[in-house]
Write an enzyme that holds these catalytic residues in place. Structure first.
Site: not given
Ligand code: A3D
Length: 321
Positions: A12, A14, A176
Site C-alpha cells: 500500500g 508505506i 506507540h
Molecule cells: P495501506 O495503504 O492501506 O496499505 C496496506 C496494504 O496491506 C494494502 O495494500 C492491503 O491490500 C494490504 N493487505 C491487507 N491484507 C493483507 C494481507 N493479509 N497480506 C498482505 N497484505 C495485505 O496502509 P498504509 O501502507 O498507509 O499503512 C499500513 C499500516 O501501517 C497500517 O496498519 C497503519 O496504521 C500502519 N502505520 C504505522 C505507523 C507507525 O509508525 C507504526 C505509521 C503509519 C501507519
C-alpha cells in the site's frame, strides 16, 4: 557477495515508499507482496521504469505469492488497514490481528531466518502477535514507531527554534499511542539542552515550559494530525523513512542506537512486553537494549505508557489472538 534481499509485506502507501527508498539507495533487492492481484506488480513496474532516470540497479519484483519472499534477509510488514479520521490506532486491533496472523504464518514458513520489522498498527500489539505466532527470537522481531515519533518531536523543535533539524536529538519512549513519552530532559541541539534554548529565546521559564508542553502534545497526536488532513489513510513517507533507517543499520551493521519497539526482559523495569526503548541495531537485529536513567516524572509517564501497552495486549489475548 550476493545481494541482500528485503521483502515488503503490504504494497500500500508505506509499502510503495519503502520499495522506492530501497531501490533508490540500492540497499537490497526488493520483493513487494500484497494480496491484491496486480497491485504490487504494477507498483514495481512503475518503479523499475524510473531506474534509468534515478540511476539505480537491482532486482525488483511484485508478487501475490509468498514463496517469492524466500531467502529474505529482512521482512518489513505494513499489511493491514490504516486509520480513518476519528479512529484510534487501537480501533484497528481485530482486523489487523487477523491479517497479522496470516502474515506471520507465511513469513515463518518462507523466510524463517529473516529479521522482521513490523509497522502495522496497533504497533505494540502487532509486533507481539507476530512474535507469538512465528516463534522467532525476540532480537529478530521488533517494531518501527520510535524513530518516527522521535523525528516528529525533532521536527517541531527545529521549527520552534529556527535551527536545522539535523542538529536536533530527540527521543521518544514507550508505546506507540497517545501515552508515548517524548523525553524533554534529553532533547538537545548538538548537546545544548532544548529547554535552555527555549528559556533564552523567551527569557521566561514558564513560557518556555508551555511551548515545550505544546510540542510534546503535538508529537503524541502527530499521527492523528496527518490522518485528519489526509482524510483517507495515514502517514506514509515518514514511517517508511523510519523503517529504512532501521533496515540500513541492520544491513550495514552500523550499530545505530535507535528507538525500537523491543521485547523487554527486565530492562526499564518491564518484563515480557514489547515497548519502545533505545536499542543497538546491527546485523543480528537488536544487539542490545540501551537503558538510561529516568527521573520520577519520566518513570511515571513510562509506567503509564507500559500500562496502556499491557492493556492492549491483554485485549488482544481476550479476543483469542
Ligand atoms: P495501506 O495503504 O492501506 O496499505 C496496506 C496494504 O496491506 C494494502 O495494500 C492491503 O491490500 C494490504 N493487505 C491487507 N491484507 C493483507 C494481507 N493479509 N497480506 C498482505 N497484505 C495485505 O496502509 P498504509 O501502507 O498507509 O499503512 C499500513 C499500516 O501501517 C497500517 O496498519 C497503519 O496504521 C500502519 N502505520 C504505522 C505507523 C507507525 O509508525 C507504526 C505509521 C503509519 C501507519
Amino acid at each position: 557477495m550476493s545481494r541482500k534481499k528485503i521483502s515488503l509485506i503490504g504494497g500500500g502507501q508505506i509499502g510503495g515508499v519503502l520499495a522506492q527508498l530501497i531501490a533508490q539507495r540500492e540497499l537490497a533487492d526488493v520483493v513487494l507482496f500484497d494480496i491484491v492481484p496486480d497491485l504490487p506488480q504494477g507498483k514495481i513496474l512503475d518503479l523499475a521504469e524510473a531506474s534509468r532516470i534515478d540511476n539505480f540497479d537491482g532486482k525488483l519484483s511484485g508478487t501475490n505469492n509468498y514463496e517469492d519472499i524466500s531467502g529474505s534477509d529482512i521482512v518489513i510488514i505494513t499489511a493491514g488497514l490504516p486509520r480513518k479520521p476519528g479512529m484510534s490506532r487501537d480501533d484497528l486491533l481485530v482486523t489487523n490481528a487477523n491479517i497479522m496472523k496470516s502474515v506471520a504464518e507465511n513469513v515463518s514458513k518462507y523466510a524463517p531466518n529473516s529479521i522482521v520489522i513490523v509497522i502495522s498498527n496497533p504497533l505494540d500489539a502487532m509486533v507481539t502477535l507476530f512474535q507469538k505466532i512465528s516463534g522467532f527470537p525476540n532480537h529478530r522481531v521488533f517494531g518501527q514507531a520510535g524513530v518516527l515519533d522521535s523525528s516528529r518531536f525533532a521536527t517541531f523543535i527545529a521549527w520552534e527554534l529556527g535551527v536545522s533539524v539535523k542538529d536536533i536529538n530527540a527521543l521518544v519512549l514507550g508505546g506507540h499511542g497517545d501515552t508515548m513519552v517524548p523525553l524533554i530532559r534529553y532533547a538537545n541541539v548538538n548537546g545544548i539542552p532544548v529547554m535552555e534554548m527555549l528559556e533564552r529565546k523567551y527569557n521566561d521559564k514558564q513560557k518556555a515550559e508551555e511551548v515545550m508542553t505544546a510540542m510534546v502534545e503535538r508529537t503524541k497526536m502527530a499521527g492523528g494530525e496527518v490522518v485528519k488532513l489526509l482524510k483517507t489513510g495515514s502517514a506514509f513517507y515518514s514511517p517508511a523513512s523510519a523503517a529504512i533507517s532501521m533496515a540500513e543499520s541492520i544491513l550495514k551493521d552500523e550499530k545505530r542506537v535507535l528507538p525500537v519497539c523491543a521485547y523487554l526482559n527486565g530492562e526499564f523495569g518491564v518484563n515480557g512486553y514489547y515497548v519502545g526503548v533505545p536499542a543497538i541495531l546491527g546485523s543480528n537485529g537488536i544487539e542490545k537494549i540501551v537503558e538510561l536513567s529516568l527521573n520520577e516524572t519520566e518513570q511515571g509517564l513510562m509506567n503509564n505508557s507500559v500500562k496502556a501497552v499491557k492493556e492492549l495486549v491483554e485485549d488482544m489475548t481476550r479476543l483469542g489472538f
